[in-house]
Design a protein around this motif. Structure first.
Motif, PDB file in Angstrom:
ATOM      1  N   LEU A 329       0.864  -1.184   0.000  1.00  0.00           N
ATOM      2  CA  LEU A 329       0.000   0.000   0.000  1.00  0.00           C
ATOM      3  C   LEU A 329       0.901   1.234   0.000  1.00  0.00           C
ATOM      4  N   PRO A 330       0.866   2.035  -1.048  1.00  0.00           N
ATOM      5  CA  PRO A 330       1.840   3.122  -1.185  1.00  0.00           C
ATOM      6  C   PRO A 330       1.607   4.265  -0.205  1.00  0.00           C
ATOM      7  N   THR A 331       2.669   5.021   0.049  1.00  0.00           N
ATOM      8  CA  THR A 331       2.581   6.146   0.992  1.00  0.00           C
ATOM      9  C   THR A 331       1.805   7.315   0.404  1.00  0.00           C
ATOM     10  N   ASN A 332       1.631   7.339  -0.915  1.00  0.00           N
ATOM     11  CA  ASN A 332       0.900   8.464  -1.509  1.00  0.00           C
ATOM     12  C   ASN A 332      -0.609   8.229  -1.546  1.00  0.00           C
ATOM     13  N   VAL A 333      -1.072   7.226  -0.803  1.00  0.00           N
ATOM     14  CA  VAL A 333      -2.511   6.997  -0.625  1.00  0.00           C
ATOM     15  C   VAL A 333      -2.818   7.041   0.866  1.00  0.00           C
ATOM     16  N   LYS A 334      -3.792   7.861   1.238  1.00  0.00           N
ATOM     17  CA  LYS A 334      -4.183   7.966   2.646  1.00  0.00           C
ATOM     18  C   LYS A 334      -5.629   7.491   2.773  1.00  0.00           C
ATOM     19  N   GLU A 515      -1.040  12.106  -2.433  1.00  0.00           N
ATOM     20  CA  GLU A 515      -1.728  12.516  -3.652  1.00  0.00           C
ATOM     21  C   GLU A 515      -3.199  12.155  -3.636  1.00  0.00           C
ATOM     22  N   GLN A 516      -3.561  11.138  -2.871  1.00  0.00           N
ATOM     23  CA  GLN A 516      -4.940  10.661  -2.916  1.00  0.00           C
ATOM     24  C   GLN A 516      -5.440  10.303  -1.526  1.00  0.00           C
ATOM     25  N   THR A 517      -6.546  10.944  -1.140  1.00  0.00           N
ATOM     26  CA  THR A 517      -7.244  10.541   0.083  1.00  0.00           C
ATOM     27  C   THR A 517      -8.418   9.676  -0.336  1.00  0.00           C
ATOM     28  N   CYS A 518      -8.467   8.493   0.206  1.00  0.00           N
ATOM     29  CA  CYS A 518      -9.519   7.534  -0.154  1.00  0.00           C
ATOM     30  C   CYS A 518     -10.402   7.296   1.076  1.00  0.00           C
ATOM     31  N   VAL A 519     -11.654   7.724   0.991  1.00  0.00           N
ATOM     32  CA  VAL A 519     -12.580   7.540   2.115  1.00  0.00           C
ATOM     33  C   VAL A 519     -13.262   6.187   1.964  1.00  0.00           C
ATOM     34  N   LEU A 520     -13.082   5.344   2.970  1.00  0.00           N
ATOM     35  CA  LEU A 520     -13.685   4.015   2.977  1.00  0.00           C
ATOM     36  C   LEU A 520     -14.639   3.894   4.153  1.00  0.00           C
ATOM     37  N   GLU A 521     -15.688   3.094   3.984  1.00  0.00           N
ATOM     38  CA  GLU A 521     -16.551   2.774   5.108  1.00  0.00           C
ATOM     39  C   GLU A 521     -15.737   2.015   6.155  1.00  0.00           C
ATOM     40  N   SER A 522     -16.165   2.100   7.414  1.00  0.00           N
ATOM     41  CA  SER A 522     -15.396   1.457   8.479  1.00  0.00           C
ATOM     42  C   SER A 522     -15.266  -0.054   8.250  1.00  0.00           C
ATOM     43  N   THR A 523     -16.292  -0.675   7.644  1.00  0.00           N
ATOM     44  CA  THR A 523     -16.202  -2.118   7.359  1.00  0.00           C
ATOM     45  C   THR A 523     -15.164  -2.387   6.269  1.00  0.00           C
ATOM     46  N   GLU A 524     -15.006  -1.460   5.319  1.00  0.00           N
ATOM     47  CA  GLU A 524     -14.012  -1.631   4.255  1.00  0.00           C
ATOM     48  C   GLU A 524     -12.595  -1.502   4.818  1.00  0.00           C
ATOM     49  N   ILE A 525     -12.410  -0.597   5.801  1.00  0.00           N
ATOM     50  CA  ILE A 525     -11.102  -0.475   6.444  1.00  0.00           C
ATOM     51  C   ILE A 525     -10.799  -1.743   7.241  1.00  0.00           C
ATOM     52  N   ALA A 526     -11.806  -2.245   7.965  1.00  0.00           N
ATOM     53  CA  ALA A 526     -11.612  -3.491   8.717  1.00  0.00           C
ATOM     54  C   ALA A 526     -11.262  -4.633   7.768  1.00  0.00           C
ATOM     55  N   VAL A 610     -15.580  -1.880  -8.681  1.00  0.00           N
ATOM     56  CA  VAL A 610     -15.749  -0.703  -7.819  1.00  0.00           C
ATOM     57  C   VAL A 610     -16.426   0.407  -8.623  1.00  0.00           C
ATOM     58  N   GLU A 611     -17.243   1.196  -7.925  1.00  0.00           N
ATOM     59  CA  GLU A 611     -18.036   2.227  -8.590  1.00  0.00           C
ATOM     60  C   GLU A 611     -17.442   3.622  -8.455  1.00  0.00           C
ATOM     61  N   LYS A 612     -16.933   3.961  -7.259  1.00  0.00           N
ATOM     62  CA  LYS A 612     -16.539   5.346  -6.988  1.00  0.00           C
ATOM     63  C   LYS A 612     -15.223   5.687  -7.681  1.00  0.00           C
ATOM     64  N   ASP A 613     -15.177   6.910  -8.236  1.00  0.00           N
ATOM     65  CA  ASP A 613     -13.971   7.356  -8.938  1.00  0.00           C
ATOM     66  C   ASP A 613     -12.749   7.351  -8.024  1.00  0.00           C
ATOM     67  N   GLN A 614     -12.922   7.818  -6.762  1.00  0.00           N
ATOM     68  CA  GLN A 614     -11.759   7.881  -5.870  1.00  0.00           C
ATOM     69  C   GLN A 614     -11.227   6.482  -5.569  1.00  0.00           C
ATOM     70  N   HIS A 615     -12.112   5.473  -5.569  1.00  0.00           N
ATOM     71  CA  HIS A 615     -11.662   4.098  -5.350  1.00  0.00           C
ATOM     72  C   HIS A 615     -10.891   3.590  -6.570  1.00  0.00           C
ATOM     73  N   ARG A 616     -11.337   3.973  -7.762  1.00  0.00           N
ATOM     74  CA  ARG A 616     -10.631   3.560  -8.982  1.00  0.00           C
ATOM     75  C   ARG A 616      -9.249   4.202  -9.051  1.00  0.00           C
ATOM     76  N   ILE A 617      -9.186   5.494  -8.707  1.00  0.00           N
ATOM     77  CA  ILE A 617      -7.893   6.192  -8.703  1.00  0.00           C
ATOM     78  C   ILE A 617      -6.949   5.513  -7.711  1.00  0.00           C
ATOM     79  N   THR A 618      -7.492   5.173  -6.534  1.00  0.00           N
ATOM     80  CA  THR A 618      -6.681   4.522  -5.498  1.00  0.00           C
ATOM     81  C   THR A 618      -6.152   3.173  -5.978  1.00  0.00           C
ATOM     82  N   LEU A 619      -7.005   2.372  -6.600  1.00  0.00           N
ATOM     83  CA  LEU A 619      -6.565   1.069  -7.106  1.00  0.00           C
ATOM     84  C   LEU A 619      -5.508   1.235  -8.196  1.00  0.00           C
TER      85      LEU A 619
END
Length: 845
Positions: A329-334, A515-526, A610-619
């Protein structure tokens, strides 16, 4: 202009008219059938309407075909966004078939998708009343019941202490002269009825939810108080005098508070009440009849907090790994949970989550003393107005115990009047949960004695916000002489110079490379933190792809042989054997890195849904960091017209090697239509390809749990101080409780776990929709509930347990309507039924 109305034929008698009607009906039926064959559902529907209006006696004969036509035509109208036409068709259909549970249920489904939950509930409820065995309608009603009447209503009404204290405070106020009362956010109307029983002259109550308003009307009438309580279906902000109520009132009662105190809009509603609905407040030191002055119950509140270490909170709000099954998991993704998102984000989200800290799995460790965050006087208009505009206050708390700073936990004490109060502290036996503000963006989360936890506190967007949580080491000198509140352990930052000095020492980390903040649901982080899950999938996929490799090589060699025959051997010798890639499709709900893991396993073309653009950018960023060519990972929803066609071939002449399905919801229930998806998936697999998971076993056990009983239904009239509320709100109880943590649920196991059901996605003939299970009783007691969970088998050897410690899934439980007394050594027989995605478990008597 010629008259277009057809003229009756000379000599026509009534018999001729009947014959003409029969001929028209016959021709219309033929036309309807022809249109159905041509899939012209709109015209077919119009023909059926004509037939049924002319010949109602044919209702039973054409009912099923009419339903089919209606549903297909409604699907077309829905896809064209012709909402009014769609609803009009259903209204016409229900005029013809008012007692048809299937049409009622379908109407409810459309309304629910459009966001009309109250109206949808009405149709689902009617469908269940018409046919109590109609499982689709029951499942729909249970789903909507959770939206309409949230489960905390049951818990609060069963909280005897809460009811007693509110009743006493209201009685005090009325006896002191507060004779006109307004109940804001009435719910079931319990506070209004307390006021009426106390002798108030006039009681008004407002409730925005249509369902709760109608429920309150029934409750008030059943308690014979409808003449003395005026119920309004509206927001308090919309109430006008004398249009809705005839007078300014002397008392407002409300409990529009959430775990973070302000989240249900109490500040805004009380500002409006003081300005438009309440009498002026009594001045300090002034005496006289309270009927001439306004007041609010609760009178005030004090908000408290505590910094804690809690592994359960950590794994749901902070990604604690840099490597997931070999994927860096790269450092440029939060990664952030919604509760950590900034106030500046487009969507206003609660800046906290909620937990019952006394029941949080694994418990928690207090790192600071309990400290006071804020006081608020609900009887002071100017103070309420200043809350939203006040600059954030800065507080610092000394650390008393070494540990990992995971969150600040918040609760409050409601001071109803001078004598009565309610606390939502985690140490209290109460219906309340606590607000949890996760810590994030710290370079080092480990803190020690002598450190200070710093934070900014404000009230913005109707929420209590605790932001910029940080840590000062003991080397930082702070001005301890200027306390934010009376609590001696609270510190504030004074001058600009002090602030600059403090900021220099903050243990925060915001590198420029983010470069990228990715907001995930708490279940997705778990889930990201669940190494067992990802390693299991990696191993299972590797085994499937290894078993398919010889087949791929053979195919490639066959292709080469054909090329040699057509192009000549000299030319083809220079060609290398390049096998076709394996196609892997992941249709998991939400954020998933399984496609990237699949991409590490050889010649694989992975597809993510995945549907959300920020999730696609993160992947994409994760792929790049792991040296994948950008074109390796495809986002499948870009290739399909809509989500309904997500299960299709990767290419017209290709099939999938692996399809990953989401079988279990995070709530603990089986995903809707999963067996239908599995049936489609089986047809899209190449020979030897697999669906993951291949099969699922459902386990359960018998327990005695008073907690589940009280959270599922109001228990009699004693807890509600003699008021008859239970029969009305219990109409909305559901037999299944979701989002449970079985590891911390207060319960006594009365049996060992038993297998209840098998869902086989690869070999459906092994499934049974109905089965009886004998359960051996190993402890005497009362069976009140049957918790259940799943073992998901990726293959015969690799198993994922949804009740495991690292699981991102919660568990669910069937709560029995009536407890069953059992003795050790007995056997209880359970009837388990699986219908579509709904599982019902009943005890055979």
């Amino acid at each position: 202009m010629p008259n277009s109305r057809p003229r009756p034929r000379r000599g026509a008698r009534s018999g001729g008219g009947a014959a003409g009607r029969e001929e028209l009906v016959s021709r219309s039926l033929q036309s309807a059938e022809h249109c159905l064959g041509a899939q012209d559902f709109g015209t077919a529907y119009a023909h059926y309407l004509l037939v049924l209006s002319l010949a109602p006696e044919l209702k039973d004969d054409v009912k099923e075909t009419f339903q089919y036509t209606l549903f297909r035509w409604a699907e077309e109208l829905d896809s064209l966004s012709r909402t009014q036409d769609l609803l009009g068709c259903y209204e016409q259909a229900l005029e013809l078939f008012p007692d048809d549970e299937v049409i009622c249920n379908s109407m409810g489904e459309h309304l629910f998708r459009m966001g009309f939950r109250d109206e949808a509930a009405g149709y689902f409820h009617k469908a269940v009343k018409l046919n109590p065995e109609f499982n689709d309608a029951k499942e729909n009603f249970y789903r909507v019941a959770n939206w309409l009447v949230e489960r905390w209503h049951f818990i609060m009404l069963n909280d005897t202490k809460r009811n007693t204290v509110y009743n006493a405070a209201i009685q005090n106020a009325v006896s002191l002269g507060s004779q006109s009362v307004l109940d804001i956010g009435a719910g079931t109307g319990i506070l209004s009825m307390f006021a009426k029983k106390a002798g108030a002259r006039s009681v008004y109550a407002c409730e925005l939810s249509k369902t709760m308003y109608e429920l309150a009307c029934d409750v008030v009438a059943a308690n014979k108080m409808e003449a003395g309580i005026k119920l309004l279906h509206m927001k308090s902000l919309d109430i006008e005098i004398p249009k809705h109520i005839p007078e300014r009132v002397s008392l407002v009662v409300t409990e529009t508070v959430d775990a973070g105190l302000f989240g249900e809009g109490i500040v805004e509603s009380l500002i409006h009440a003081w300005e438009h609905l309440l009498l002026q407040p009594k001045s300090r030191g002034e005496h006289g009849n309270c009927e001439k002055y306004g007041k609010v119950i609760p009178a005030s509140a004090v908000i408290f907090g505590m910094a804690v270490e809690c592994a359960e909170i950590r794994r749901h709000h902070r990604v604690g790994t840099k490597n997931v099954a070999g994927i860096c998991l790269p450092t440029n993704v939060k990664f952030q949970s919604p509760a950590c998102s900034s106030v500046d984000t487009e969507e206003t989200v609660e800046p906290y989550t909620t937990e019952k800290m006394s029941r949080v799995p694994g418990g928690y460790l207090a790192l600071t003393e309990c400290f006071e965050i804020m006081r608020v006087d609900f009887n002071n208009l100017q103070e309420l107005k200043s809350l939203a505009t006040k600059k954030p206050g800065k507080i610092g708390i000394p650390v008393i115990k070494e540990g990992i700073l995971d969150a600040v936990v918040v609760w409050f004490v409601l001071q109803l009047d001078d004598e009565h109060s309610l606390s939502t502290s985690p140490n209290e036996e109460t219906c309340w949960e606590q607000a949890v503000y996760p810590a994030h963006d710290l370079a080092d989360y480990r803190i020690k004695r002598g450190d200070h936890v710093m934070m900014e506190v404000s009230c913005q967007d109707c929420y209590l916000r605790i932001q910029n949580i940080s840590v000062f080491g003991p080397e930082c000198e702070l001005d301890t002489g200027k306390n934010f509140t009376k609590n001696k352990d609270l510190l504030t930052l004074g001058s600009e110079a002090e602030l600059c000095s403090a900021l220099a020492n903050l243990q925060t980390s915001k590198p420029d490379s983010v470069e990228q903040t990715c907001v995930l649901e708490s279940t997705e982080i778990a889930l990201l933190n669940n190494s067992v899950y990802h390693e299991g999938f990696k191993m299972a996929m590797k085994k499937v792809l290894s078993s398919l490799t010889p087949e791929k090589l053979c195919q490639a060699m066959d292709t080469q042989c054909q090329n040699e025959m057509s192009c000549g051997s000299e030319e083809s010798n220079s060609q290398e054997i390049v096998p076709e890639p394996f196609y892997v499709l992941d249709v998991s709900e939400g954020f998933s890195i399984l496609p990237i893991i699949a991409g590490t396993l050889g010649q694989v073309k992975p597809y993510s849904s995945v549907e959300k653009d920020q999730h696609r950018i993160t992947l994409d960023l994760i792929s790049e960091a792991n040296h994948f060519p950008k074109e390796t990972l495809e986002f499948w929803l870009r290739h399909v017209e809509d989500e309904s066609s997500v299960l299709q071939r990767p290419k017209s002449d290709k099939l999938w090697s692996i399809i990953i399905l989401d079988v279990i919801e995070p709530s603990g229930l089986i995903q809707q239509e999963i067996m239908e998806k599995a049936a489609i998936s089986r047809c899209l697999l190449q020979s030897g390809g697999k669906i993951f998971p291949q099969y699922v076993l459902m386990f359960g056990l018998l327990v005695e749990s008073q907690t589940l009983v009280e959270e599922n239904a109001v228990q009699g009239t004693e807890r509600t101080l003699g008021l008859n509320i239970a029969p009305f709100i219990n109409q909305f109880q559901v037999p299944i409780r979701v989002f449970l943590d079985l590891s911390s649920l207060p319960c006594i196991p009365l049996s060992k776990p038993v297998e209840l059901l098998r869902l086989d996605l690869m070999t459906p003939y092994l499934n049974t929709s109905n089965r009886e299970v004998k359960v051996h009783i190993c402890k005497s007691g009362q069976v009140t509930a049957i918790p259940f969970w799943y073992h998901m088998y990726l293959d015969d050897e690799i198993r994922l347990d949804t009740s495991g410690e690292a699981s991102h899934w919660k568990q669910a439980a069937v709560v029995l309507e009536n407890p069953i007394q059992v003795e050790m050594g007995e056997e209880l027989v359970l009837s388990v039924q699986h219908h579509k995605s709904s599982v019902s478990i009943t005890v055979k008597q």
